[in-house]
Scaffold this active site. Structure first.
Site, PDB file in Angstrom:
ATOM      1  N   GLU A 187     -53.838  16.324 -97.801  1.00  0.00           N
ATOM      2  CA  GLU A 187     -52.972  15.398 -97.058  1.00  0.00           C
ATOM      3  C   GLU A 187     -51.580  15.402 -97.685  1.00  0.00           C
ATOM      4  OE1 GLU A 187     -52.874  13.399 -94.264  1.00  0.00           O
ATOM      5  OE2 GLU A 187     -50.889  12.857 -95.020  1.00  0.00           O
ATOM      6  N   THR A 196     -52.987   7.704 -86.778  1.00  0.00           N
ATOM      7  CA  THR A 196     -54.155   6.882 -86.440  1.00  0.00           C
ATOM      8  C   THR A 196     -54.037   5.477 -87.024  1.00  0.00           C
ATOM      9  OG1 THR A 196     -55.435   8.921 -86.509  1.00  0.00           O
ATOM     10  CG2 THR A 196     -56.674   6.867 -86.439  1.00  0.00           C
ATOM     11  N   ARG A 441     -48.894   6.511 -67.760  1.00  0.00           N
ATOM     12  CA  ARG A 441     -47.799   6.409 -68.720  1.00  0.00           C
ATOM     13  C   ARG A 441     -46.605   7.268 -68.310  1.00  0.00           C
ATOM     14  NH1 ARG A 441     -50.911   6.256 -74.562  1.00  0.00           N
ATOM     15  NH2 ARG A 441     -51.541   4.096 -74.336  1.00  0.00           N
TER      16      ARG A 441
HETATM   17  C1  LIG Z   1     -47.854   3.889 -82.855  1.00  0.00           C
HETATM   18  C2  LIG Z   1     -49.007   4.583 -82.192  1.00  0.00           C
HETATM   19  C3  LIG Z   1     -49.960   3.831 -81.511  1.00  0.00           C
HETATM   20  C4  LIG Z   1     -51.046   4.464 -80.916  1.00  0.00           C
HETATM   21  N1  LIG Z   1     -52.020   3.706 -80.342  1.00  0.00           N
HETATM   22  C5  LIG Z   1     -53.109   4.319 -79.827  1.00  0.00           C
HETATM   23  C6  LIG Z   1     -54.205   3.553 -79.330  1.00  0.00           C
HETATM   24  O1  LIG Z   1     -54.218   2.324 -79.401  1.00  0.00           O
HETATM   25  N2  LIG Z   1     -55.252   4.238 -78.790  1.00  0.00           N
HETATM   26  C7  LIG Z   1     -55.306   5.606 -78.731  1.00  0.00           C
HETATM   27  O2  LIG Z   1     -56.277   6.159 -78.246  1.00  0.00           O
HETATM   28  N3  LIG Z   1     -54.291   6.342 -79.247  1.00  0.00           N
HETATM   29  C8  LIG Z   1     -53.221   5.742 -79.806  1.00  0.00           C
HETATM   30  N4  LIG Z   1     -52.226   6.498 -80.344  1.00  0.00           N
HETATM   31  C9  LIG Z   1     -52.408   7.950 -80.438  1.00  0.00           C
HETATM   32  C10 LIG Z   1     -53.356   8.264 -81.585  1.00  0.00           C
HETATM   33  O3  LIG Z   1     -53.166   7.332 -82.621  1.00  0.00           O
HETATM   34  C11 LIG Z   1     -53.153   9.675 -82.136  1.00  0.00           C
HETATM   35  O4  LIG Z   1     -53.155  10.608 -81.108  1.00  0.00           O
HETATM   36  C12 LIG Z   1     -54.278  10.024 -83.084  1.00  0.00           C
HETATM   37  O5  LIG Z   1     -54.417   9.001 -84.032  1.00  0.00           O
HETATM   38  C13 LIG Z   1     -54.029  11.350 -83.772  1.00  0.00           C
HETATM   39  O6  LIG Z   1     -55.017  11.514 -84.745  1.00  0.00           O
HETATM   40  P1  LIG Z   1     -55.081  12.841 -85.589  1.00  0.00           P
HETATM   41  O7  LIG Z   1     -56.154  12.653 -86.580  1.00  0.00           O
HETATM   42  O8  LIG Z   1     -55.125  14.012 -84.712  1.00  0.00           O
HETATM   43  O9  LIG Z   1     -53.668  12.901 -86.325  1.00  0.00           O
HETATM   44  P2  LIG Z   1     -53.041  11.857 -87.333  1.00  0.00           P
HETATM   45  O10 LIG Z   1     -53.798  10.595 -87.400  1.00  0.00           O
HETATM   46  O11 LIG Z   1     -51.618  11.772 -87.015  1.00  0.00           O
HETATM   47  O12 LIG Z   1     -53.262  12.572 -88.745  1.00  0.00           O
HETATM   48  C14 LIG Z   1     -52.658  13.795 -89.073  1.00  0.00           C
HETATM   49  C15 LIG Z   1     -52.526  13.836 -90.587  1.00  0.00           C
HETATM   50  O13 LIG Z   1     -52.163  15.158 -90.990  1.00  0.00           O
HETATM   51  C16 LIG Z   1     -51.200  15.070 -92.031  1.00  0.00           C
HETATM   52  N5  LIG Z   1     -50.462  16.334 -92.084  1.00  0.00           N
HETATM   53  C17 LIG Z   1     -49.582  16.827 -91.179  1.00  0.00           C
HETATM   54  N6  LIG Z   1     -49.135  18.037 -91.580  1.00  0.00           N
HETATM   55  C18 LIG Z   1     -49.751  18.307 -92.762  1.00  0.00           C
HETATM   56  C19 LIG Z   1     -49.713  19.408 -93.667  1.00  0.00           C
HETATM   57  N7  LIG Z   1     -48.954  20.489 -93.449  1.00  0.00           N
HETATM   58  N8  LIG Z   1     -50.477  19.354 -94.784  1.00  0.00           N
HETATM   59  C20 LIG Z   1     -51.255  18.269 -95.045  1.00  0.00           C
HETATM   60  N9  LIG Z   1     -51.328  17.204 -94.223  1.00  0.00           N
HETATM   61  C21 LIG Z   1     -50.594  17.235 -93.086  1.00  0.00           C
HETATM   62  C22 LIG Z   1     -50.367  13.883 -91.617  1.00  0.00           C
HETATM   63  O14 LIG Z   1     -49.634  13.370 -92.692  1.00  0.00           O
HETATM   64  C23 LIG Z   1     -51.430  12.916 -91.104  1.00  0.00           C
HETATM   65  O15 LIG Z   1     -51.940  12.108 -92.130  1.00  0.00           O
HETATM   66  C24 LIG Z   1     -51.150   5.879 -80.958  1.00  0.00           C
HETATM   67  C25 LIG Z   1     -50.189   6.635 -81.628  1.00  0.00           C
HETATM   68  C26 LIG Z   1     -49.130   5.994 -82.252  1.00  0.00           C
HETATM   69  C27 LIG Z   1     -48.121   6.822 -82.986  1.00  0.00           C
END
Ligand SMILES: Cc1cc2nc3c(=O)[nH]c(=O)nc-3n(C[C@H](O)[C@H](O)[C@H](O)COP(=O)(O)OP(=O)(O)OC[C@H]3O[C@@H](n4cnc5c(N)ncnc54)[C@H](O)[C@@H]3O)c2cc1C
Length: 625
Positions: A187, A196, A441
């Site tokens: 991370e 998330t 949306r």
């Molecule tokens: C403010 C907000 C509110 C939202 N509310 C909702 C909701 O209520 N319901 C819903 O369904 N969706 C919601 N969404 C969308 C949803 O939260 C995201 O699509 C989802 O959480 C993405 O999850 P993920 O695990 O794919 O990525 P993330 O949770 O973004 O995690 C990706 C991780 O990878 C890490 N990373 C990136 N590049 C690198 C690298 N090169 N090396 C190491 N680590 C790296 C990042 O730092 C991060 O910790 C919301 C999004 C936002 C921004």
């Protein structure tokens, strides 16, 4: 497109190399020994009026900074705060020590906790000004950075390697560990969470045949249909089925790990139906509290924080590990005996990448940096680029989601006062409704782009905030938002309109028309002019905007979600342009493409992280070379 993204990566890598070189150069002038000495004796050129000083600042909530100084040194910093556990609170705990250690204010703002970080730094600066510092003294303190000593390069091996400690990555890590595997999670930031943890926590799932589903006239089939059609039938049908069919077992899995949800689902903006389950913990923190508790009770998951994945290692045609850079610039190689899971999120914060992707469909008038994002700063498409470099195909990159709900300054969802969609309307700067506020949306945001200054107000009444100090979906007290001038409160619609700067007649007419539908719909058989059909809460409590005090908050378009990304199959295996599996490589969450089509339903992304994260963890655990 493919070639372009790779070329950009290389350009960025060169640019990063240059930055690294400059950073090294500036560091050579001051060894860590010097810095320790500096900290011990304070700032030679700066002199304080000894004493204790306090200052107020606003992070996610109001906070108070109390600073104690001697003549030449900061000796104590205390933060009295109510910042969110797991987001702002850790910063409020770590910053005081770092300020004392460095005797400076040059701390890096913590990703995902920008408001808290800046509030503490600004509050400390204000307190130090009371201790006699000038603006130029403060600038000197801001320039003081912590020294970095480069650590040794190192190599680790695990059974499963996960890149990204957001929702999908942690679901994968825990699942792989539940299969008895040793997991390393890479991370780039200092903590779990990604987008998330910032989320509103709304997670769509239907417990088919349950009383709740029946009461809400909902089913897994309807969830599938709305997801597929809501994305203009561009989602891969198999992936959509995987999402909706496994959503409820994802909720049950989270519950089995100890996560708690409120009983009644609600309709999240753009979710189209009351099927979003809300965790009891604020925002997305409940997911990470749950994953942390799992790790506290079970060995075998190693978190490599402040470690940035740079490229995937390929051995023949199999992905076998990840090359990373550690926080001190050292090289960290992580090898996997099993699979590697990409879970780095989307690319909402990569302006260049999203602008280029927007050229594919030209859906949005612009996605340049005048349009901000709800996303945390590390969501820059790293995983997409790494996958592409090992031959992965990208799919539907042009499908980018914006919300009409951004904070005008930052683009974040902080200050968004809505709860369920049924109880609020949107009006433009003329006080007029302009769109179906319970619709998709993309339709809402495209509608907002056409309004004056691309700006609107959310308007509601006290049904949502009966006491005025309840929290919004992002853990903020309505009364704090009003006090900070981020929301407007008024006893009459006339006064609300005056404070908003819109026509009172228009606002009253908009509310009157909306209320007519809330009271049982249009008796003359006319449908809502914008096609809205969700007017009342499922329990029928809300009867329109008619109970003072009234509330409003200003909002603008903001980049929220990128639906395009790495192409996967239902096993989360990453595919190449010939739909051939790239062995050893799995992907889950927003880094992937092809599930949500042109428009992701609100509440479906968290479902995506849990459903596909779990599959990725399981498949990566069972992968053998
Ligand atoms: C403010 C907000 C509110 C939202 N509310 C909702 C909701 O209520 N319901 C819903 O369904 N969706 C919601 N969404 C969308 C949803 O939260 C995201 O699509 C989802 O959480 C993405 O999850 P993920 O695990 O794919 O990525 P993330 O949770 O973004 O995690 C990706 C991780 O990878 C890490 N990373 C990136 N590049 C690198 C690298 N090169 N090396 C190491 N680590 C790296 C990042 O730092 C991060 O910790 C919301 C999004 C936002 C921004």
């Amino acid at each position: 497109m493919k070639q372009n993204f790779i070329q950009k990566t290389k350009k960025q890598a060169l640019a990063l190399g240059l930055v690294a070189l400059l950073a090294t150069t500036s560091l050579t002038g001051c060894s860590s020994k010097d810095s320790t000495k500096d900290a011990a004796k304070g700032n030679a050129a700066i002199s304080y009026k000894a004493g204790t000083y306090t200052a107020k600042a606003t992070g996610m909530h109001d906070l108070t900074v109390t600073v104690t100084v001697t003549k030449d040194k900061i000796t104590d910093v205390k933060i009295d705060h109510q910042e969110t556990a797991g987001i702002g609170a850790p910063v409020a705990e770590s910053f005081p020590n770092e300020i004392i250690e460095t005797q400076g204010l040059g701390l890096d703002v913590v990703t995902g906790a920008t408001l808290t970080s800046n509030a503490i730094l600004n509050g400390t600066a204000d307190a130090l000004k009371q201790a006699g510092l000038s603006d130029s003294d403060i600038e000197t303190l801001k320039a003081k950075k912590k020294d970095v000593v480069k650590e040794e390069d190192k190599e680790l091996t695990a059974d499963v390697v996960v890149i990204g400690a957001g929702g999908a990555g942690m679901a994968a890590a825990v699942t792989a560990n539940q299969q008895g595997k040793k997991v390393v999670v890479i991370e780039t930031t200092t903590k779990m969470g990604g987008n998330t943890i910032l989320s509103g926590g709304a997670l769509n799932a239907v417990d088919d045949g349950s009383k709740t589903a029946k009461d809400n006239k909902d089913s897994v089939a309807k969830h599938y249909e709305q997801t597929y059609e809501g994305g203009d039938k561009e989602g891969d049908t198999k992936l959509v089925h995987t999402l909706t069919d496994n959503a409820w077992s994802g909720v049950e899995w989270l519950k089995s790990l100890g996560m708690k949800f409120y009983d009644q689902p609600f309709t999240v903006t753009g979710g189209l139906w009351p099927r979003a389950h809300k965790p009891e913990e604020p925002e997305g923190t409940g997911f990470f509290k749950t994953y942390q508790e799992y790790m506290d009770k079970n060995d075998g998951i190693t978190m490599l924080y402040e470690t940035t994945a740079k490229s995937l290692i390929k051995d023949g045609d199999v992905v076998t590990g990840v090359e990373c850079t550690g926080k001190t610039g050292n090289k960290i190689t992580v090898k996997s005996n099993g699979g590697v899971v990409l879970a780095t999120g989307g690319f909402g914060q990569n302006v260049e990448m999203r602008q280029e992707a927007n050229e594919i469909n030209k859906k949005w008038p612009t996605l340049d940096d005048s349009i901000k994002s709800t996303n945390t700063s590390t969501i820059k498409g790293d995983g997409i680029k790494m996958a592409e470099e090992v031959g992965a195909d990208l799919t539907q990159m042009g499908n980018i989601q914006l919300l009409p709900l951004g904070d005008p300054e930052t683009g974040s969802l902080s200050g968004n006062i809505e709860h369920a969609v049924e109880s609020r309307i949107f009006v433009n700067l003329d006080g007029k409704r302009f769109v179906n506020e319970a619709g998709r949306r993309d339709d809402m945001t495209l509608g907002l782009f056409e309004q004056k200054d691309k700006t609107m107000y959310i308007v509601m009444d006290s049904d949502t905030y009966p006491n005025g100090d309840e929290l919004n979906n992002f853990g903020e007290k309505m009364s704090d938002l009003v006090a900070a001038g981020r929301a407007i409160k008024a006893d009459t619609l006339e006064d609300l309109a005056k404070q908003m700067g819109v026509s009172a007649d228009n606002l009253k007419a908009s509310v009157k028309e909306y209320n007519r539908y809330c009271k049982g719909g249009d008796k003359e058989g006319k449908t809502d002019e914008f096609g809205r059909s969700l007017f009342t809460d499922t329990d029928g409590v809300n009867n329109g905007i008619n109970t003072a005090p009234y509330y409003a908050a200003v909002r603008v378009p903001t980049v929220h979600h990128t639906m395009g990304g790495v192409k996967i199959n239902t096993n989360t295996e990453v595919l190449d342009a010939n739909n051939k599996v790239i062995k050893g490589l799995y992907a889950a969450g927003e880094v992937t493409g092809g599930i949500h089509g042109t428009n992701r339903l609100g509440g479906n992304a968290l479902t995506d992280t849990v459903v596909f994260g779990r599959i990725a963890g399981e498949k990566a655990a069972s992968f053998t070379k």
